[in-house]
Motif scaffolding. Structure first.
Motif, short mmCIF file in Angstrom:
data_model
loop_
_atom_site.label_atom_id
_atom_site.label_comp_id
_atom_site.label_asym_id
_atom_site.label_seq_id
_atom_site.Cartn_x
_atom_site.Cartn_y
_atom_site.Cartn_z
N SER A 173 0.55 -1.32 0.12
CA SER A 173 0.09 -0.13 0.01
C SER A 173 0.75 1.30 -0.22
N MET A 207 -3.16 4.20 -2.50
CA MET A 207 -3.69 2.82 -3.43
C MET A 207 -3.37 1.51 -2.26
N SER A 208 -4.34 0.77 -2.46
CA SER A 208 -4.34 -0.43 -1.54
C SER A 208 -3.66 -1.47 -2.19
N ALA A 224 -0.51 -4.04 -4.72
CA ALA A 224 -0.16 -3.12 -5.85
C ALA A 224 1.55 -2.79 -6.00
N THR A 254 0.77 1.03 -9.44
CA THR A 254 -0.47 0.42 -10.33
C THR A 254 -0.64 -0.80 -9.50
N ALA A 255 -2.38 -0.96 -9.62
CA ALA A 255 -3.02 -1.94 -8.75
C ALA A 255 -2.79 -3.23 -9.53
N SER A 256 -2.85 -4.47 -8.94
CA SER A 256 -2.71 -5.50 -9.55
C SER A 256 -4.01 -6.16 -9.89
N THR A 285 -7.13 -4.15 -10.60
CA THR A 285 -7.78 -3.19 -11.48
C THR A 285 -6.84 -2.39 -12.27
N ASP A 303 -6.61 0.82 -11.84
CA ASP A 303 -6.33 1.90 -10.75
C ASP A 303 -4.77 2.22 -10.89
N ARG A 304 -4.45 3.56 -10.88
CA ARG A 304 -3.14 4.11 -10.89
C ARG A 304 -2.90 5.36 -10.33
N GLU A 321 -7.91 -10.11 0.93
CA GLU A 321 -7.08 -10.10 -0.18
C GLU A 321 -6.13 -11.37 0.08
#
Length: 231
Positions: free
Chosen positions: A34, A50-51, A54, A77-79, A81, A83-84, A177
Motif C-alpha cells: 500500500s 493505493m490499496s 499494488a 499500479t493496482a494488481s 484493477t 487504478d493508477r 485479499e
C-alpha cells in the motif's frame, strides 16, 4: 516501511480521477504494497492512497516533467484493477526505511473483545448452517477476528467492531485479499459485523462486496428481556 517527506503532486486515475497540486507531503510505502499520501492535518486519513496488492515503480521523469522541476516519478499500479497513482517529486526532504516486523494486531477494548467471543460462540447469528473455523485466524499482516464457513461451505472472513468505520473496512479488505491467495480457502468473502456501522463504511463495504451485519450485544449476552418490550 518507507517514509518519505517531499514536495510532490499526485494524480489518481481509475474508478475515479483526482489531482493533488504541488505541496509538501508525507508519503508512506508499506510492506504490504500500500502507498498512502498524507498532509499535515486530517488526522489519520490520507489524502490519496493505493490499496494492496499494488506495485510501485520509480521511473525517470520525461522531458515535460523535467522542465517542470520533477526529480523523480513514482508510478503505483493496482494488481487487480486499472487504478493508477502517479506521484511526481520535486524536492525530497527526508527518505527513511525501517523494518517494523510482524504486528501483533489491535488490542480490542472489553466490549469489542467480548462481542467477538460471543459471535464465535453464536456464529449462527450470521446465518443458519454457519460454523466457526477459528477465532484470530492468522494472515501475513495480522489475524482476522473470525474465520467461518457459511451454509454452502464457503470461506468467510469476519471482522468485528463495536463501531464500524471506514478503517475497519480497509483492514478487512486487506485480510480478504491475503486469505484469497490460499487455494484451500479461496474464494474468500468478507463480512463486517458491529454494534453500529457508519453510513460511509457501509457504502464502501458493499461496494467491495463485503456484507454488513449489525449485532445486538445485549441480546447476544442474554440481557434482552422480551417481556419489557412494547412491540
Amino acid at each position: 516501511m518507507r517514509v518519505v517527506i517531499a514536495t510532490c503532486c499526485v494524480d489518481y486515475s481509475g474508478r475515479l480521477d483526482a489531482h493533488l497540486p504541488r505541496a509538501t507531503r508525507l508519503i508512506m510505502i508499506k510492506a504490504d504494497g500500500s502507498v498512502l499520501v498524507h498532509s499535515d492535518g486530517g488526522s489519520y486519513k490520507p489524502l490519496n492512497w493505493m490499496s494492496p496488492p499494488a506495485r510501485l515503480a520509480e521511473v525517470d521523469p520525461d522531458e515535460e516533467d523535467r522542465e517542470a522541476g520533477v526529480v523523480s516519478r513514482w508510478e503505483v499500479t493496482a494488481s487487480k484493477t486499472d487504478d493508477r497513482l502517479v506521484i511526481r517529486l520535486f524536492d525530497v526532504v527526508s527518505d527513511t526505511s525501517a523494518d517494523l516486523g510482524v504486528d501483533p494486531g489491535l488490542t480490542k477494548d472489553g466490549v469489542e473483545a467480548h462481542l467477538q467471543e460471543l459471535l464465535a460462540e453464536q456464529i449462527e447469528v450470521l446465518g443458519p448452517g454457519w460454523r466457526l473455523v477459528r477465532r484470530e485466524y492468522p494472515t501475513p499482516i495480522g489475524p482476522v477476528d473470525i474465520m467461518a464457513k457459511d451454509a454452502d461451505g464457503g470461506s468467510v472472513a469476519v471482522e468485528v467492531k463495536r463501531v464500524g468505520g471506514i478503517d475497519g473496512v480497509e483492514q478487512l479488505t486487506r485480510y480478504v485479499e491475503m486469505l484469497d491467495r490460499d487455494p484451500l480457502l479461496a474464494p474468500v468473502r468478507g463480512l463486517y459485523a458491529a454494534q453500529q456501522i457508519r453510513p460511509q463504511a457501509r457504502v464502501l463495504a458493499e461496494d467491495r462486496g463485503i456484507r454488513c451485519v449489525v449485532l445486538d450485544y445485549d441480546t447476544m449476552r442474554g440481557m434482552d428481556d422480551p417481556s419489557s418490550r412494547l412491540f
